[in-house]
Scaffold this motif. Structure first.
Motif, PDB file in Angstrom:
ATOM      1  N   ALA A  15       0.758  -1.077  -0.069  1.00 34.02           N
ATOM      2  CA  ALA A  15       0.093  -0.134   0.237  1.00 34.02           C
ATOM      3  C   ALA A  15       0.865   1.309  -0.004  1.00 34.02           C
ATOM      4  N   LYS A  16       1.714   1.192   0.800  1.00 35.13           N
ATOM      5  CA  LYS A  16       2.907   2.487   0.643  1.00 35.13           C
ATOM      6  C   LYS A  16       3.413   2.760  -0.741  1.00 35.13           C
ATOM      7  N   ASN A  17       3.748   1.463  -1.106  1.00 33.55           N
ATOM      8  CA  ASN A  17       4.167   1.695  -2.775  1.00 33.55           C
ATOM      9  C   ASN A  17       3.267   2.402  -3.690  1.00 33.55           C
ATOM     10  N   THR A  18       2.146   2.540  -3.472  1.00 30.54           N
ATOM     11  CA  THR A  18       1.140   3.250  -4.177  1.00 30.54           C
ATOM     12  C   THR A  18       1.265   4.994  -4.103  1.00 30.54           C
ATOM     13  N   LEU A  19       1.868   5.183  -3.014  1.00 26.98           N
ATOM     14  CA  LEU A  19       2.134   6.677  -2.725  1.00 26.98           C
ATOM     15  C   LEU A  19       3.170   7.199  -3.451  1.00 26.98           C
ATOM     16  N   ASP A  20       3.070   8.367  -3.975  1.00 26.34           N
ATOM     17  CA  ASP A  20       4.158   9.105  -4.402  1.00 26.34           C
ATOM     18  C   ASP A  20       5.173   9.596  -3.424  1.00 26.34           C
ATOM     19  N   GLU A  21       4.588  10.143  -2.594  1.00 27.84           N
ATOM     20  CA  GLU A  21       5.410  10.843  -1.508  1.00 27.84           C
ATOM     21  C   GLU A  21       4.584  10.620  -0.047  1.00 27.84           C
ATOM     22  N   LYS A  55      -9.506  19.687  -2.043  1.00 28.47           N
ATOM     23  CA  LYS A  55      -8.275  18.747  -2.346  1.00 28.47           C
ATOM     24  C   LYS A  55      -7.037  19.429  -2.729  1.00 28.47           C
ATOM     25  N   GLU A  56      -6.804  20.293  -3.361  1.00 23.87           N
ATOM     26  CA  GLU A  56      -5.674  20.909  -4.075  1.00 23.87           C
ATOM     27  C   GLU A  56      -4.951  21.647  -2.900  1.00 23.87           C
ATOM     28  N   GLU A  57      -5.537  22.294  -2.054  1.00 22.80           N
ATOM     29  CA  GLU A  57      -4.999  22.642  -0.790  1.00 22.80           C
ATOM     30  C   GLU A  57      -4.523  21.806   0.289  1.00 22.80           C
ATOM     31  N   GLY A  58      -5.326  20.725   0.395  1.00 23.24           N
ATOM     32  CA  GLY A  58      -4.976  19.559   1.089  1.00 23.24           C
ATOM     33  C   GLY A  58      -3.544  18.909   0.679  1.00 23.24           C
ATOM     34  N   VAL A  59      -3.566  18.823  -0.523  1.00 27.68           N
ATOM     35  CA  VAL A  59      -2.226  18.187  -0.854  1.00 27.68           C
ATOM     36  C   VAL A  59      -1.081  19.221  -0.687  1.00 27.68           C
ATOM     37  N   ARG A  60      -1.244  20.204  -0.897  1.00 30.32           N
ATOM     38  CA  ARG A  60      -0.119  21.321  -0.702  1.00 30.32           C
ATOM     39  C   ARG A  60       0.046  21.332   0.697  1.00 30.32           C
ATOM     40  N   GLU A  77      -3.198  13.002 -13.872  1.00 31.04           N
ATOM     41  CA  GLU A  77      -2.217  14.269 -13.631  1.00 31.04           C
ATOM     42  C   GLU A  77      -2.864  14.976 -12.240  1.00 31.04           C
ATOM     43  N   THR A  78      -3.674  14.231 -11.621  1.00 29.61           N
ATOM     44  CA  THR A  78      -4.447  14.722 -10.478  1.00 29.61           C
ATOM     45  C   THR A  78      -4.017  13.938  -9.146  1.00 29.61           C
TER      46      THR A  78
END
Length: 101
Positions: A15-21, A55-60, A77-78
């Protein structure tokens, strides 16, 4: 180590491997306590400090260490947030209540 524990650790590693960061959260980072949804899709997050962010602010914010317990993933791209896998289902984003934004 029993097979059940090995299976749990393997599942978490996959599951952690599915995360980019997986950003390092600051000591005063907020947690996500609710999901803002429209037509069943997540548009934002309610934070433990009472604020609601897109969602975008949460990612930032997560990338800046301002939200704990999440990693950043992408679909196309999302970018979006996912819970960091652990032994608890209760803190998964999908288990959180929907709130109005």
């Amino acid at each position: 180590m029993g097979n059940r524990q090995k299976d749990t650790e393997l599942t978490a590693a996959l599951a952690k491997n599915t995360l980019d960061e997986i950003p390092r959260a600051k000591a005063n980072a907020s947690k996500i306590v609710g999901l803002v949804k429209h037509s069943g899709r997540i548009d934002g997050y309610q934070l433990s400090n009472g604020s609601t962010v897109s969602k975008e602010e949460g990612v930032r914010m997560a990338k800046n260490g301002e939200i704990k317990g999440v990693g950043v993933a992408h679909r196309g791209e999302t970018e979006y947030l996912k819970s960091i896998p652990d032994d608890s289902e209760n803190n998964n984003l999908g288990s959180l209540p929907s709130v109005s934004g």
